[in-house]
Design a protein around this motif. Structure first.
Motif: not given
Length: 235
Positions: A146-159
């Motif tokens: 879950i933590l990996d998915l959330m970090k990926e969500w943030i990485a995409h959102s910051e773009k």
């Protein structure tokens, strides 16, 4: 809730998970004790609610209760983070897909028995083969995945463009104001002029100007009409 606040919450949860992973052997031992007390040695640990049930009904010592509660608290924090992600922005197909996966995984009844965290995570490697395959591989993999998915969500959102994040983040406060306002407080809102109202106002002003320019003036600006005389009269 801003992006920076969400990132800070996620970092705090990651730190708590690092402390939890250091106690993985204690966690597995606690689950073993609960399974023995519940006479439930065959089934794997398959859901968050199963761990909750073990702690509520089959946990007999404070050490086991403490480590089980740590796991459940982290899962609860991850669930709250999902809710914060939802209000931060409306999402793209990629971020929405990531968020849906997170929401499914933190669901109390979701079957997590087949989950296996992969490299660089080593939580599964710390289990014996039998434990990893049959009992605890899923439950120790849940939080890292879950933590990996959330970090990926943030990485995409910051773009995303900043105005998208700002606009959607501001939306809930506007909605709360509209819902919470009393009838006596609402008349102040019509002071805002919409594009349609402005257009009508401009048209009325234009018509009035045209009317004024025809009635009081002749062909040449600044010259008024001569007084009216009856037909046939002397000029």
């Amino acid at each position: 809730m801003t992006m920076n606040e969400v990132k800070e919450s996620l970092r705090n949860t990651e730190q708590r998970n690092k402390l939890f992973q250091q106690q993985q052997f204690t966690f597995i031992a606690a689950l073993e004790h609960c399974r023995e007390n519940a006479h439930d040695k065959i089934r794997p640990i398959a859901s968050i609610e199963q761990v909750q049930s073990y702690m509520d009904h089959y946990c007999n010592n404070s050490t086991d209760r403490r480590v089980l509660l740590m796991f459940l608290d982290i899962c609860s924090d991850l669930n709250k983070l999902c809710q914060r992600f939802e209000v931060l922005h409306s999402g793209t197909p990629v971020t929405n897909n990531l968020l849906e996966k997170c929401k499914t995984l933190v669901s109390q009844s979701n079957d997590l028995s087949s989950l296996r965290a992969k490299y660089p995570h080593d939580v599964v490697n710390h289990l014996s083969c039998d434990e990893a395959r049959n009992h605890y591989g899923g439950v120790v993999s849940l939080i890292p995945i879950i933590l990996d998915l959330m970090k990926e969500w943030i990485a995409h959102s910051e773009k995303l463009p900043r105005k998208v994040l700002q606009h959607v983040s501001a939306t809930p406060s506007h909605q709360e104001t509209a819902v919470g306002a009393t009838p006596s407080a609402q008349p102040a809102q019509p002071a805002r002029t919409t594009d349609t109202q402005l257009s009508k106002q401009e048209k009325q002003e234009c018509r009035q100007l045209a009317k004024d320019s025809v009635q009081p003036r002749g062909k040449n600006k600044g010259h008024s009409k001569p007084p009216w005389r009856p037909p046939g009269g002397k000029h």
